[in-house]
Scaffold this active site. Sequence first.
Site, PDB file in Angstrom:
ATOM      1  N   CYS A   2     -15.232  34.369 -27.137  1.00 42.87           N
ATOM      2  CA  CYS A   2     -14.326  33.225 -26.959  1.00 42.87           C
ATOM      3  C   CYS A   2     -14.557  32.706 -25.551  1.00 42.87           C
ATOM      4  O   CYS A   2     -15.324  33.265 -24.773  1.00 42.87           O
ATOM      5  CB  CYS A   2     -12.880  33.678 -27.085  1.00 42.87           C
ATOM      6  N   ARG A  28     -18.870  28.882 -27.035  1.00 46.45           N
ATOM      7  CA  ARG A  28     -18.481  30.304 -27.134  1.00 46.45           C
ATOM      8  C   ARG A  28     -17.513  30.564 -28.281  1.00 46.45           C
ATOM      9  O   ARG A  28     -17.182  31.696 -28.598  1.00 46.45           O
ATOM     10  CB  ARG A  28     -17.832  30.777 -25.821  1.00 46.45           C
ATOM     11  N   TRP A  75     -13.168  32.271 -31.017  1.00 49.83           N
ATOM     12  CA  TRP A  75     -14.041  32.676 -32.114  1.00 49.83           C
ATOM     13  C   TRP A  75     -13.358  33.878 -32.741  1.00 49.83           C
ATOM     14  O   TRP A  75     -13.406  34.982 -32.206  1.00 49.83           O
ATOM     15  CB  TRP A  75     -15.433  33.035 -31.598  1.00 49.83           C
ATOM     16  N   ASN A 101     -10.795  37.144 -23.876  1.00 49.03           N
ATOM     17  CA  ASN A 101     -12.060  37.194 -24.604  1.00 49.03           C
ATOM     18  C   ASN A 101     -12.465  38.656 -24.664  1.00 49.03           C
ATOM     19  O   ASN A 101     -12.558  39.324 -23.639  1.00 49.03           O
ATOM     20  CB  ASN A 101     -13.146  36.379 -23.896  1.00 49.03           C
ATOM     21  N   GLY A 102     -12.686  39.185 -25.869  1.00 49.78           N
ATOM     22  CA  GLY A 102     -13.123  40.577 -26.021  1.00 49.78           C
ATOM     23  C   GLY A 102     -12.420  41.219 -27.207  1.00 49.78           C
ATOM     24  O   GLY A 102     -11.857  40.534 -28.060  1.00 49.78           O
ATOM     25  N   GLU A 481     -38.437  40.563 -42.354  1.00 49.25           N
ATOM     26  CA  GLU A 481     -37.700  39.787 -41.349  1.00 49.25           C
ATOM     27  C   GLU A 481     -38.648  39.276 -40.271  1.00 49.25           C
ATOM     28  O   GLU A 481     -38.560  38.122 -39.846  1.00 49.25           O
ATOM     29  CB  GLU A 481     -36.579  40.627 -40.744  1.00 49.25           C
ATOM     30  N   LYS A 485     -39.157  35.260 -39.356  1.00 52.21           N
ATOM     31  CA  LYS A 485     -38.999  34.752 -37.981  1.00 52.21           C
ATOM     32  C   LYS A 485     -40.232  33.965 -37.547  1.00 52.21           C
ATOM     33  O   LYS A 485     -40.148  32.853 -37.043  1.00 52.21           O
ATOM     34  CB  LYS A 485     -38.763  35.922 -37.023  1.00 52.21           C
ATOM     35  N   GLU A 488     -40.558  30.665 -39.591  1.00 51.20           N
ATOM     36  CA  GLU A 488     -39.552  29.601 -39.421  1.00 51.20           C
ATOM     37  C   GLU A 488     -39.525  29.062 -37.996  1.00 51.20           C
ATOM     38  O   GLU A 488     -39.118  27.931 -37.779  1.00 51.20           O
ATOM     39  CB  GLU A 488     -38.169  30.093 -39.844  1.00 51.20           C
ATOM     40  N   HIS A 504     -53.005  46.585 -53.914  1.00 53.44           N
ATOM     41  CA  HIS A 504     -52.832  45.997 -55.255  1.00 53.44           C
ATOM     42  C   HIS A 504     -53.058  44.493 -55.225  1.00 53.44           C
ATOM     43  O   HIS A 504     -52.541  43.764 -56.060  1.00 53.44           O
ATOM     44  CB  HIS A 504     -51.435  46.337 -55.799  1.00 53.44           C
ATOM     45  N   LYS A 604     -28.865  25.521 -39.547  1.00 49.69           N
ATOM     46  CA  LYS A 604     -28.285  26.829 -39.220  1.00 49.69           C
ATOM     47  C   LYS A 604     -27.568  27.400 -40.440  1.00 49.69           C
ATOM     48  O   LYS A 604     -27.642  28.580 -40.723  1.00 49.69           O
ATOM     49  CB  LYS A 604     -27.309  26.706 -38.051  1.00 49.69           C
TER      50      LYS A 604
HETATM   51  C1  AGP Z   1     -32.726  33.087 -40.694  1.00 46.01           C
HETATM   52  O1  AGP Z   1     -33.329  33.044 -39.405  1.00 46.01           O
HETATM   53  C2  AGP Z   1     -32.416  31.703 -41.218  1.00 46.01           C
HETATM   54  N1  AGP Z   1     -31.655  30.960 -40.301  1.00 46.01           N
HETATM   55  C3  AGP Z   1     -31.885  31.736 -42.651  1.00 46.01           C
HETATM   56  O2  AGP Z   1     -32.794  32.453 -43.434  1.00 46.01           O
HETATM   57  C4  AGP Z   1     -30.502  32.384 -42.826  1.00 46.01           C
HETATM   58  O3  AGP Z   1     -30.587  33.777 -42.614  1.00 46.01           O
HETATM   59  C5  AGP Z   1     -30.052  32.121 -44.274  1.00 46.01           C
HETATM   60  O4  AGP Z   1     -29.954  30.742 -44.463  1.00 46.01           O
HETATM   61  C6  AGP Z   1     -28.705  32.799 -44.585  1.00 46.01           C
HETATM   62  O5  AGP Z   1     -27.717  32.277 -43.767  1.00 46.01           O
HETATM   63  P1  AGP Z   1     -26.257  33.000 -43.773  1.00 46.01           P
HETATM   64  O6  AGP Z   1     -26.464  34.378 -43.233  1.00 46.01           O
HETATM   65  O7  AGP Z   1     -25.410  32.143 -42.889  1.00 46.01           O
HETATM   66  O8  AGP Z   1     -25.792  33.029 -45.188  1.00 46.01           O
END
Ligand code: AGP
Length: 609
Positions: A2, A28, A75, A101-102, A481, A485, A488, A504, A604
């Site tokens: 926060c 924040r 938050w 905040n905490g 993962e 990364k 994307e 395979h 996002k």
């Molecule tokens: C991951 O780096 C991406 N931003 C994307 O794959 C994300 O993880 C996915 O859209 C799921 O989002 P969420 O965790 O908010 O559901």
Amino acid sequence: MCGIFGCILKDGTAAPLIHASLKRLEYRGYDSVGIATINNGEIYVKKDQGKIDDVHRILNLDDLPGNIGIGHTRWATHGAPLKVNAHPHTDCTGQIAVVHNGIIENYSELKLELENSGHKFVSKTDTEVIAHLIEETATKDPSLSFTDAVLTAIKGLDGSYAIAVISTREPDKIICARNESPLVLGVGENGVYCASDTPAFLPITNKAIFVNDGELVILSPTGYEIRKVCDSSSVAREPKIIDWTPEMAVKQGYPYFMIKEIHEQPLTLRNTLRLQEHYLDLISTFLDRANEVFLVACGTSYHACLAASYMFSKLAFLPTYPVYASEFVEQHGKSVNIDSTILAVSQSGETADTLAAVTCAQQRAATILGLTNVIGSTLTRVSRVYIGQQSGPEIGVAATKTFTSQLSVLAQLALRLSKKRGKISQDEMDYLEEKLEHLPDVVDTIVKTQEEKVKQIAKKYKDAKIFFFLGRGISTATAYEGRLKLMEIAYVPSIAFPAGESKHGPISLIEQGFPVVFICPKDGAHRTLISNIMEMKARGASILAIVEEDDEEVKKLADDYVEVPKGIPEVLSPIPFAVPLQLLAYYMALERGHNPDTPRNLAKSVTVK
Ligand code: AGP
């Protein structure tokens, strides 16, 4: 995470400046906002749930009298984002107001004691305990000054806090204190300021004093005084000149939010270890009684679910089925039923595919559990029980700190379930809990000691046309993962497979210099993974290995390697092993001239199906 702010002005009213400063702290947290000021011996409070601009439009946050005040942008961690849970919080008399905040770890015990002493609480927050504790301390010993009442009260707090407190008893002071959560002071021509972060007052003054853990500060019209909480001794500290622009300050000097959030992981992992026990217990009870458990998510959150399926199986002997949310209805829409349990994992709590899967399961009477970073999100409203992972807002589009936090929560659930089912000895439990507690330091070591090396590796492979990411067992999730990364953020075509799958088919792609990233914890799959490395090496691949620091055998085989501290239990390995992969994606993006915070074509939170 926060944002708190406080100011004492020589001229002018405090509220408009507090409002403007909270706007600069909005990154924040932004689900609720509030301001409290003092004027003529009275405290005035305006607060509500909602973004700052929306609340201001309704309440006019500038319209509060007095030249001294505190403010907060929230938050939510404890208590949904509702007006009653918005800060500032006051004591029974309304003569003390606190912003915080905490996370106060022992707030439940303190709240019970205070309620038994007659205190009336109105919110579900941990913060409100602080206001009543100061009131109780001052009532018990009226000889205490307001400052000493605060000093005594905070000694009873466990957990993280940055607080600012005002009281009508000493209306010309703001008392603030810090333990783990950031707190900085500003000294200007027209007043003194306290804040979670310098952007709050940077347009007013660039003279900043950074407060350390275990310190309390008395702000007054004459300036500031710093004391040690432990013995009240005074601390002399001169202001530093901040030469950041406000925009840089919001990133705390980092060039991008993504790298700031990668570096934030030791703190966010510590906060994720401060979850509310009863929600962890409740969810693990639901999982324990479940006939079948689906772990449903998208993207990075799906990778957390994939890793979790190994954790639940190896620790609690609980079979769980990780499913891409976008495929859930097709794959299980007909079979999911009243005996099914869905654990939906979503950082935003708003991902359309995940919510659609949840809706389908709910319509067939399945039990819905949630894990999210956003309290008050749709997922929290549709879940029977949910856990907030307490990572704070993640601004970078790429999930980094929220991924490792999800893994930590899921590991805690698996451990709790294992204990409940008697599948693990007390020694093993103690060992794993100690290792989990130690992970923030492990991640801190990786960031501090390996970042430069990853930067060099990114330079060396910046023109690579494609990457392989391979792992075995739970490291398969880490490999997926790492691949996501890099794709994307750096737009590098990448492939990830369980290493055992290479022969395979995928191995046909390998040619001289083809970069293959191996995730190599020294776990049960280590020996077999070495054979996979040899297979790739024999065909000319360039081997990039993420290894434990004492793994000399793999280091010899690798063309390049990044080290993580040794002795990480297999089920916890995705947390530290993900960090070098996050750094690799970030530095590859920079090498290839891309902005890591705003990758093309991505949002996002994917709120469309
Ligand atoms: C991951 O780096 C991406 N931003 C994307 O794959 C994300 O993880 C996915 O859209 C799921 O989002 P969420 O965790 O908010 O559901």
